[in-house]
Design a protein around this motif. Sequence first.
Motif, PDB file in Angstrom:
ATOM      1  N   ASN A 180       0.517  -1.170  -0.173  1.00 17.67           N
ATOM      2  CA  ASN A 180      -0.247   0.178   0.207  1.00 17.67           C
ATOM      3  C   ASN A 180       0.896   1.139  -0.039  1.00 17.67           C
ATOM      4  N   LYS A 181       0.446   1.828  -1.181  1.00 17.90           N
ATOM      5  CA  LYS A 181       1.072   3.354  -1.005  1.00 17.90           C
ATOM      6  C   LYS A 181       0.719   4.399  -1.459  1.00 17.90           C
ATOM      7  N   VAL A 182       0.715   5.645  -1.781  1.00 19.11           N
ATOM      8  CA  VAL A 182       0.388   6.783  -2.636  1.00 19.11           C
ATOM      9  C   VAL A 182       1.146   7.878  -3.259  1.00 19.11           C
ATOM     10  N   THR A 183       0.683   7.728  -4.310  1.00 18.74           N
ATOM     11  CA  THR A 183       2.030   8.025  -5.644  1.00 18.74           C
ATOM     12  C   THR A 183       1.302   9.005  -6.126  1.00 18.74           C
ATOM     13  N   TYR A 184       1.824  10.431  -6.658  1.00 16.16           N
ATOM     14  CA  TYR A 184       1.422  11.294  -7.526  1.00 16.16           C
ATOM     15  C   TYR A 184       2.507  11.556  -8.543  1.00 16.16           C
ATOM     16  N   PHE A 185       2.016  11.352 -10.370  1.00 17.86           N
ATOM     17  CA  PHE A 185       2.632  12.066 -11.520  1.00 17.86           C
ATOM     18  C   PHE A 185       1.713  12.977 -11.719  1.00 17.86           C
ATOM     19  N   THR A 186       3.008  13.835 -12.234  1.00 14.56           N
ATOM     20  CA  THR A 186       2.686  15.361 -12.815  1.00 14.56           C
ATOM     21  C   THR A 186       2.076  15.170 -13.615  1.00 14.56           C
ATOM     22  N   PRO A 187       1.378  16.304 -14.223  1.00 14.06           N
ATOM     23  CA  PRO A 187       1.132  16.232 -16.048  1.00 14.06           C
ATOM     24  C   PRO A 187       2.843  15.779 -16.934  1.00 14.06           C
ATOM     25  N   ARG A 188       2.228  15.360 -17.654  1.00 16.59           N
ATOM     26  CA  ARG A 188       3.354  15.484 -18.696  1.00 16.59           C
ATOM     27  C   ARG A 188       4.210  17.599 -19.655  1.00 16.59           C
ATOM     28  N   PHE A 189       5.426  17.720 -18.548  1.00 16.27           N
ATOM     29  CA  PHE A 189       5.335  18.438 -19.739  1.00 16.27           C
ATOM     30  C   PHE A 189       7.067  19.096 -21.131  1.00 16.27           C
ATOM     31  N   ALA A 190       6.396  18.824 -22.472  1.00 16.21           N
ATOM     32  CA  ALA A 190       7.347  19.288 -23.036  1.00 16.21           C
ATOM     33  C   ALA A 190       8.092  17.966 -23.270  1.00 16.21           C
ATOM     34  N   GLY A 191       7.334  16.433 -23.003  1.00 19.03           N
ATOM     35  CA  GLY A 191       7.353  15.189 -23.061  1.00 19.03           C
ATOM     36  C   GLY A 191       7.755  14.591 -21.447  1.00 19.03           C
ATOM     37  N   PHE A 192       8.238  15.456 -20.515  1.00 19.73           N
ATOM     38  CA  PHE A 192       8.707  15.457 -19.592  1.00 19.73           C
ATOM     39  C   PHE A 192       7.420  14.473 -18.236  1.00 19.73           C
ATOM     40  N   GLN A 193       7.758  14.162 -17.103  1.00 14.78           N
ATOM     41  CA  GLN A 193       6.826  13.393 -16.353  1.00 14.78           C
ATOM     42  C   GLN A 193       7.754  13.182 -15.436  1.00 14.78           C
ATOM     43  N   LEU A 194       7.507  13.797 -13.894  1.00 14.88           N
ATOM     44  CA  LEU A 194       7.870  12.959 -12.441  1.00 14.88           C
ATOM     45  C   LEU A 194       6.824  12.450 -12.059  1.00 14.88           C
ATOM     46  N   GLU A 223       9.576   3.711   5.448  1.00 20.82           N
ATOM     47  CA  GLU A 223       9.209   4.680   4.712  1.00 20.82           C
ATOM     48  C   GLU A 223      10.337   4.399   3.479  1.00 20.82           C
ATOM     49  N   VAL A 224       9.653   3.846   2.465  1.00 20.82           N
ATOM     50  CA  VAL A 224      10.005   3.566   1.112  1.00 20.82           C
ATOM     51  C   VAL A 224      10.046   4.894   0.626  1.00 20.82           C
ATOM     52  N   VAL A 225      10.813   5.887  -0.177  1.00 18.98           N
ATOM     53  CA  VAL A 225      10.820   6.977  -1.285  1.00 18.98           C
ATOM     54  C   VAL A 225      11.182   6.386  -2.367  1.00 18.98           C
ATOM     55  N   GLU A 226      10.528   6.842  -3.402  1.00 22.59           N
ATOM     56  CA  GLU A 226      10.810   6.493  -5.289  1.00 22.59           C
ATOM     57  C   GLU A 226      10.544   7.801  -5.617  1.00 22.59           C
ATOM     58  N   ILE A 227      11.679   7.943  -6.319  1.00 25.07           N
ATOM     59  CA  ILE A 227      11.514   8.832  -7.480  1.00 25.07           C
ATOM     60  C   ILE A 227      11.813   8.728  -8.732  1.00 25.07           C
ATOM     61  N   ALA A 228      11.173   9.285  -9.657  1.00 23.14           N
ATOM     62  CA  ALA A 228      11.655   9.122 -10.768  1.00 23.14           C
ATOM     63  C   ALA A 228      11.283   9.885 -12.032  1.00 23.14           C
ATOM     64  N   LEU A 229      11.553   9.442 -12.843  1.00 18.30           N
ATOM     65  CA  LEU A 229      11.937  11.148 -14.232  1.00 18.30           C
ATOM     66  C   LEU A 229      12.066  10.108 -15.696  1.00 18.30           C
ATOM     67  N   ASN A 230      10.768  10.516 -16.113  1.00 10.69           N
ATOM     68  CA  ASN A 230      10.979   9.593 -17.808  1.00 10.69           C
ATOM     69  C   ASN A 230      10.854  10.440 -18.744  1.00 10.69           C
ATOM     70  N   TYR A 231      10.928  10.771 -19.950  1.00  5.89           N
ATOM     71  CA  TYR A 231      11.264  11.161 -21.365  1.00  5.89           C
ATOM     72  C   TYR A 231      10.098  10.298 -22.383  1.00  5.89           C
ATOM     73  N   ALA A 232       9.529  11.145 -23.031  1.00  6.76           N
ATOM     74  CA  ALA A 232       8.380  10.362 -24.121  1.00  6.76           C
ATOM     75  C   ALA A 232       8.978  11.592 -25.121  1.00  6.76           C
ATOM     76  N   GLY A 233       9.230  10.994 -26.675  1.00  4.15           N
ATOM     77  CA  GLY A 233       9.535  12.327 -27.623  1.00  4.15           C
ATOM     78  C   GLY A 233       9.740  11.646 -28.641  1.00  4.15           C
ATOM     79  N   SER A 234      10.146  12.601 -29.965  1.00  7.34           N
ATOM     80  CA  SER A 234      10.422  12.050 -31.287  1.00  7.34           C
ATOM     81  C   SER A 234      11.341  13.329 -31.627  1.00  7.34           C
ATOM     82  N   PHE A 235      12.410  12.465 -31.918  1.00 11.06           N
ATOM     83  CA  PHE A 235      13.323  12.988 -33.534  1.00 11.06           C
ATOM     84  C   PHE A 235      13.746  12.885 -34.682  1.00 11.06           C
ATOM     85  N   GLY A 236      13.584  13.688 -35.676  1.00  9.67           N
ATOM     86  CA  GLY A 236      13.885  13.345 -37.145  1.00  9.67           C
ATOM     87  C   GLY A 236      13.493  11.814 -37.271  1.00  9.67           C
ATOM     88  N   GLY A 237      11.609  11.401 -36.387  1.00  7.09           N
ATOM     89  CA  GLY A 237      11.176   9.690 -37.079  1.00  7.09           C
ATOM     90  C   GLY A 237      12.163   9.095 -35.971  1.00  7.09           C
TER      91      GLY A 237
END
Length: 390
Positions: A180-194, A223-237
Amino acid sequence: MKKTLLGTTALVTAGLIAGPALASDPLTVTVGGSVTAGFYVIDSDNLAAGPFAGTSFNDTAVKLVARNIDINAEGTLDNGMVAGVLATLSLGDDWNTNFNNNDATFRELFAYLEGGFGRFEIGGTDGAAFKMHYTSPWFVPGNGVDSPNILNGLASVPLATTFAPAARHSTFSLMAADANKVTYFTPRFAGFQLGLSFTPETTYNGPNPNGIGLNPNNSSIEEVVEIALNYAGSFGGVDVGVDGFYTTGDAPAGFNADPEELGFGLNLGFGGFTLGGAWYQSEDLGRLGVSFPVPGAFGVEEEVWTAGLSYATGPWTVGIAYLQDEISAPGFAPGTSKVKTWQAGGGYNLGSGVDVGLDLQMTDGDATGIFGPGFEHESKSAGLVLSVAF
């Protein structure tokens, strides 16, 4: 293991504090699920250390895995927010396990709320580090080399002592798993999400025990803390997906340990090809399955990496992937363990969520010191797989 990457959050007008407005209609309930089954021919040598060294195992086997039923209730409220509950039932395998495991148990059960502010999840489910991770591609229906549903080899070498930690076969963060945990995801901005997750403690307080920890005897990582950051996008196909995560927790009282996980992943997609890989490292963290807890005094360190390439065209997908796990205990009882796995094969989509495929696996492992002096293992298998999603 089902992998979920959170996509772009819809930017709707909504606030964190809502009035008494209710959904104009009841939440919509949908039911789905998946079953993956495989028929394998297996050839394994040297299955155990000590007096059993040199033994062979040549057989056929039917593997029935990923037996999940997903129940989702979701609706859009009058204020624009989306609310829902997801329950995942894992079906027992009837007589094949202890002759009485024919029950369905909740593997995940959590509620969520999503809007312009992002997404909140609370309950028993994987955390941000898990859900935002990229790794080597899966190309066999319902199975892959990273966190496989089916592995026809030793997931870890036999242990020379009950104090030796068992190896893992995954680059995903599993410290808190489905607790059991609580998680928050930010909106994706310029391809990035926290993503951020907090788990108060990792014992059997969720729909399923997480199977990883320092001490199974009524105490656990807290007291487990998780921090994650990812990026999703396209460059030149070229489609790009990349992530990084860090997970840490507090060990039970009396343990000289500071459990940590660190990982990175990358996917590149172009012209039907997907090239992917990931790297993972942990410290002072042992997987359960041994008779005694794994004290942090061992200074256990584990490193896993994987890489793979797949190609998809029409209903066909083929690929090859590799994963290596290495674990070391440099403390007063030193030793090392290494497990290497190759997978090749592919699948064909028959339509309506039905896929058939060929799964070829080759696994070998070796160990020294506390893990089994001079032990070496090798296993090869070939299987026909049928995966049905509904």
